[in-house]
Design a protein around this motif. Structure first.
Motif, PDB file in Angstrom:
ATOM      1  N   CYS A  76      23.677 -32.097 -26.857  1.00 20.20           N
ATOM      2  CA  CYS A  76      22.444 -32.153 -26.071  1.00 20.20           C
ATOM      3  C   CYS A  76      21.312 -32.580 -26.999  1.00 20.20           C
ATOM      4  CB  CYS A  76      22.158 -30.782 -25.466  1.00 20.20           C
ATOM      5  SG  CYS A  76      20.544 -30.657 -24.674  1.00 20.20           S
ATOM      6  N   GLN A  77      20.531 -33.531 -26.584  1.00 22.80           N
ATOM      7  CA  GLN A  77      19.456 -34.056 -27.429  1.00 22.80           C
ATOM      8  C   GLN A  77      18.217 -33.168 -27.409  1.00 22.80           C
ATOM      9  OE1 GLN A  77      20.003 -37.014 -29.485  1.00 22.80           O
ATOM     10  NE2 GLN A  77      21.952 -36.092 -28.900  1.00 22.80           N
ATOM     11  N   VAL A  78      18.213 -32.138 -26.550  1.00 25.37           N
ATOM     12  CA  VAL A  78      17.103 -31.188 -26.503  1.00 25.37           C
ATOM     13  C   VAL A  78      17.380 -29.976 -27.395  1.00 25.37           C
ATOM     14  CG1 VAL A  78      15.741 -29.657 -25.022  1.00 25.37           C
ATOM     15  CG2 VAL A  78      16.400 -31.933 -24.197  1.00 25.37           C
ATOM     16  N   TYR A 138      12.677 -25.211 -33.270  1.00 24.70           N
ATOM     17  CA  TYR A 138      11.788 -25.950 -34.171  1.00 24.70           C
ATOM     18  C   TYR A 138      11.084 -27.101 -33.449  1.00 24.70           C
ATOM     19  CZ  TYR A 138      10.133 -28.654 -38.139  1.00 24.70           C
ATOM     20  OH  TYR A 138       9.340 -29.338 -39.019  1.00 24.70           O
ATOM     21  N   THR A 139      11.863 -27.935 -32.750  1.00 24.64           N
ATOM     22  CA  THR A 139      11.257 -29.100 -32.090  1.00 24.64           C
ATOM     23  C   THR A 139      10.340 -28.679 -30.949  1.00 24.64           C
ATOM     24  OG1 THR A 139      13.218 -29.415 -30.697  1.00 24.64           O
ATOM     25  CG2 THR A 139      13.098 -30.702 -32.744  1.00 24.64           C
ATOM     26  N   PHE A 140      10.702 -27.617 -30.238  1.00 25.40           N
ATOM     27  CA  PHE A 140       9.852 -27.115 -29.150  1.00 25.40           C
ATOM     28  C   PHE A 140       8.528 -26.616 -29.706  1.00 25.40           C
ATOM     29  CE2 PHE A 140       8.224 -24.263 -25.980  1.00 25.40           C
ATOM     30  CZ  PHE A 140       8.590 -24.835 -24.773  1.00 25.40           C
ATOM     31  N   ALA A 141       8.594 -25.836 -30.777  1.00 28.47           N
ATOM     32  CA  ALA A 141       7.364 -25.294 -31.381  1.00 28.47           C
ATOM     33  C   ALA A 141       6.462 -26.408 -31.910  1.00 28.47           C
ATOM     34  CB  ALA A 141       7.714 -24.321 -32.503  1.00 28.47           C
ATOM     35  N   MET A 142       7.051 -27.435 -32.472  1.00 28.80           N
ATOM     36  CA  MET A 142       6.253 -28.557 -32.975  1.00 28.80           C
ATOM     37  C   MET A 142       5.561 -29.288 -31.825  1.00 28.80           C
ATOM     38  SD  MET A 142       6.342 -28.670 -36.292  1.00 28.80           S
ATOM     39  CE  MET A 142       6.021 -26.939 -36.060  1.00 28.80           C
ATOM     40  N   GLN A 143       6.249 -29.438 -30.709  1.00 25.68           N
ATOM     41  CA  GLN A 143       5.685 -30.176 -29.583  1.00 25.68           C
ATOM     42  C   GLN A 143       4.687 -29.350 -28.777  1.00 25.68           C
ATOM     43  OE1 GLN A 143       8.580 -31.953 -26.990  1.00 25.68           O
ATOM     44  NE2 GLN A 143       7.035 -32.824 -25.643  1.00 25.68           N
ATOM     45  N   TYR A 144       5.010 -28.080 -28.508  1.00 24.15           N
ATOM     46  CA  TYR A 144       4.197 -27.275 -27.595  1.00 24.15           C
ATOM     47  C   TYR A 144       3.368 -26.194 -28.276  1.00 24.15           C
ATOM     48  CZ  TYR A 144       7.049 -29.584 -24.096  1.00 24.15           C
ATOM     49  OH  TYR A 144       7.678 -30.518 -23.321  1.00 24.15           O
TER      50      TYR A 144
END
Length: 124
Positions: A38-40, A60-66
């Motif tokens: 999954c790419q998410v 990590y990616t969620f925190a960086m984006q949101y």
């Protein structure tokens, strides 16, 4: 006779699903997941299933984006209403608030999870 190791070893493959972390010019960057994941959330699951909020990559990616922690509500947001309801029922039975960043709901062991699911007399 010389035994050959299997080409695919699930235990080894699982370890390789973790994202690669690279430091570039004193800035932490994370490599994208392998194409079959999954790419998410970087976990192998069907597209209509919940993302894994325990995944380091997703966190990590969620925190960086949101600029906030991922929640179960975020992880199931793309699912059908029926699947969301099943997840909500299951997580509620565990005492987990789907809107809380505490995705484990204070559960610290398998035994604690079993107690919450099956009552205090469960043997896990």
């Amino acid at each position: 006779m010389n035994k050959r190791r299997p080409i695919f070893n699930p235990k080894r493959a699982r370890a390789k699903t973790q994202p690669d972390i690279v430091v570039v010019e004193k800035q932490l960057q994370i490599m994208p997941p392998a194409p079959h994941l999954c790419q998410v959330c970087a976990v192998a699951h069907e597209p209509d299933e919940a993302h894994n909020p325990q995944s380091f990559y997703y966190q990590y990616t969620f925190a960086m984006q949101y600029k906030r922690s991922v929640t179960w509500a975020d992880a199931i947001a793309h699912c059908s209403e029926q699947k969301q309801e099943l997840w909500i029922q299951f997580l509620t039975k565990l005492g987990i608030d789907i809107h809380s960043p505490d995705i484990m709901g204070g559960i610290e062991s398998k035994e604690e999870m079993n107690r919450r699911l099956y009552g205090s007399n469960s043997m896990g």
